[in-house]
Design a protein around this motif. Structure first.
Motif, mmCIF file in Angstrom:
data_model
loop_
_atom_site.group_PDB
_atom_site.id
_atom_site.type_symbol
_atom_site.label_atom_id
_atom_site.label_comp_id
_atom_site.label_asym_id
_atom_site.label_seq_id
_atom_site.Cartn_x
_atom_site.Cartn_y
_atom_site.Cartn_z
ATOM 1 N N ILE A 1 0.829 -1.208 0.000
ATOM 2 C CA ILE A 1 0.000 0.000 0.000
ATOM 3 C C ILE A 1 0.864 1.259 0.000
ATOM 4 N N LEU A 2 1.907 1.272 0.827
ATOM 5 C CA LEU A 2 2.747 2.455 0.935
ATOM 6 C C LEU A 2 3.584 2.673 -0.320
ATOM 7 N N ARG A 3 4.009 1.617 -0.954
ATOM 8 C CA ARG A 3 4.867 1.705 -2.137
ATOM 9 C C ARG A 3 4.103 1.368 -3.418
ATOM 10 N N PHE A 4 2.824 1.706 -3.448
ATOM 11 C CA PHE A 4 1.997 1.287 -4.579
ATOM 12 C C PHE A 4 2.464 1.920 -5.890
ATOM 13 N N GLN A 5 2.801 3.210 -5.872
ATOM 14 C CA GLN A 5 3.219 3.893 -7.089
ATOM 15 C C GLN A 5 4.504 3.292 -7.644
ATOM 16 N N GLU A 6 5.485 3.073 -6.776
ATOM 17 C CA GLU A 6 6.749 2.509 -7.239
ATOM 18 C C GLU A 6 6.562 1.085 -7.755
ATOM 19 N N ILE A 7 5.767 0.304 -7.029
ATOM 20 C CA ILE A 7 5.553 -1.089 -7.452
ATOM 21 C C ILE A 7 4.808 -1.136 -8.777
ATOM 22 N N SER A 8 3.806 -0.252 -8.934
ATOM 23 C CA SER A 8 3.070 -0.227 -10.202
ATOM 24 C C SER A 8 3.973 0.181 -11.361
ATOM 25 N N SER A 9 4.924 1.097 -11.103
ATOM 26 C CA SER A 9 5.865 1.470 -12.174
ATOM 27 C C SER A 9 6.771 0.304 -12.537
ATOM 28 N N TYR A 10 7.234 -0.457 -11.534
ATOM 29 C CA TYR A 10 8.052 -1.641 -11.813
ATOM 30 C C TYR A 10 7.252 -2.686 -12.589
ATOM 31 N N ILE A 11 6.005 -2.871 -12.182
ATOM 32 C CA ILE A 11 5.155 -3.838 -12.885
ATOM 33 C C ILE A 11 4.929 -3.397 -14.328
#
Length: 416
Positions: A29-39
């Protein structure tokens, strides 16, 4: 009784796993933006593979049909798989090439002529409207000012934004060589998957069986996956064929009726027909506007024709091709289109029906399993209540209420 060390160990593993899952959830939840960019980066990297998988899934029925035909010839029996895959790829490129050679130039000419004739067509319609409003000068001035401003805005948008967007897209398609590389990789992936489709499916099944040890659960999952495949393959292939037939019928009829932009309108109607139920009407809105600019009378004839075509497709062509592949009622189809269309846009309106049908099938299986455990009937008709039963239920409820009221009164009297 001595405590069991294994029970303590299992309890510790359970607590640790729960904490780890909780921490991982909050981290996501906290790193959603970064994780979505990696995905997104990973998906863009494997995009040719994903496209190849989609192509292989769409072309698999054709490859199976050609392979069955090749195996009937004794000379081609040993190389039936290879020949069928090559013929499938050649057939796909042949259809695509035929579309580009026959339809695409005419489609481009229709769009070009539409853009060139649009100012004149708008001016003609404005002139007609001004003649209708001559009796009321004040209303005419107001309406003409509004229409003139709208025309100016529309033409400026076409000249600035539309042409700029089209030129940018065209130049990017022509200049970017990675698109061609991705296409070649996608074709290679498609060939590999079609040649060894049973092997790759067996690998996925093997991995699933290695992770899951519950045989009953495994059987349910495999049966569900088979049903999902039947839903998607039947719906997608049938809907594509149905849309092709509707587009051809539309083009032939519009040509006979001497409608303007017959090919462009037929392509719009055929493509939007992929959307269940509302597809022809969605395609009819911009098409009717194009015809209206040329002739209001022809626009009325076109709308009547679209209604007839939708009825023909919905009652005769569609059911013959699709049958009841999804098993959804009209209400569920509407809910699926609204829900997945909001979530996924135009793509969601297309694949929303088979996705919702899959969820419907899973929920239905779970509900039937629960009812069987309770030794209750699984047929929906068993739970339908007619008027007589409803009246008897209401009488029973009234009797229960009277009985409860009598008990309450008796308790109050005893207290006194």
């Amino acid at each position: 009784m001595k405590p069991n060390k294994k029970s303590y160990f299992r309890l510790g593993i359970t607590i640790f796993s729960s904490l780890a899952v909780t921490i991982l959830f909050f981290f996501l939840i906290l790193r959603f933006q970064e994780i979505s960019s990696y995905i997104g980066f990973i998906l863009s990297a494997i995009q040719p593979v994903v496209i190849g998988m989609v192509f292989a899934y769409l072309l698999c029925p054709v490859a199976k049909f050609l392979e069955r035909q090749c195996r009937r010839i004794k000379i081609l029996t040993h190389a039936a798989r290879l020949i069928s895959v090559l013929l499938t790829i050649l057939l796909a490129f042949g259809v695509l090439g035929m579309f580009c050679a026959l339809i695409l130039p005419q489609l481009v000419d229709s769009v070009r002529s539409l853009v060139e004739d649009l100012p004149h067509l708008l001016e003609v319609q404005l002139t007609r409207l001004s003649t209708y409003l001559e009796s009321d000068s004040e209303a005419a001035d107001t309406v003409m000012q509004m229409i003139t401003s709208m025309e100016t805005s529309l033409m400026s948008w076409i000249k600035t934004n539309l042409f700029a967007t089209v030129s940018t897209v065209a130049s990017s398609v022509l200049s970017i060589g990675s698109a061609l590389v991705n296409l070649v990789v996608s074709v290679i992936v498609t060939i590999y998957l079609l040649l060894e489709r049973e092997h790759y499916i067996a690998q996925c099944r093997k991995l699933f069986y290695a992770v899951s040890r519950n045989k009953r659960f495994n059987c349910v999952v495999m049966e569900t996956m088979h049903q999902v495949n039947q839903i998607f393959s039947g719906f997608i292939s049938g809907k594509l064929l149905d849309s092709l037939i509707v587009g051809i019928i539309c083009f032939v009829c519009l040509t006979i009726l001497q409608m303007p932009y017959a090919l462009l309108v037929s392509v719009i109607v055929g493509v939007t027909n992929i959307i269940p139920m509302f597809g022809p009407f969605i395609g009819a809105i911009p098409s009717a506007f194009l015809v209206l600019l040329v002739s209001p009378t022809k626009c009325l004839i076109f709308l009547i024709f679209i209604i007839i075509l939708q009825q023909l497709d919905g009652n005769i062509i569609g059911p013959r091709i699709l049958g009841n592949s999804t098993g959804l009622s009209a209400l569920y189809v509407t809910v699926a289109m609204l829900l997945f269309g909001k979530l996924m846009g135009f793509l969601g309106m297309i694949v929303g029906v088979p996705l919702f049908a899959t969820l419907y099938y899973i929920v239905k299986r779970m509900a039937e399993y629960s009812l069987r455990k309770q030794e209750m009937p699984i047929s929906t008709q068993e739970y339908e209540i007619d008027t007589a039963e409803q009246e008897s239920i209401e009488k029973i409820e009234e009797a229960v209420k009277k009985e409860q009221a009598a008990k309450t009164e008796s308790k109050e009297k005893n207290k006194i």
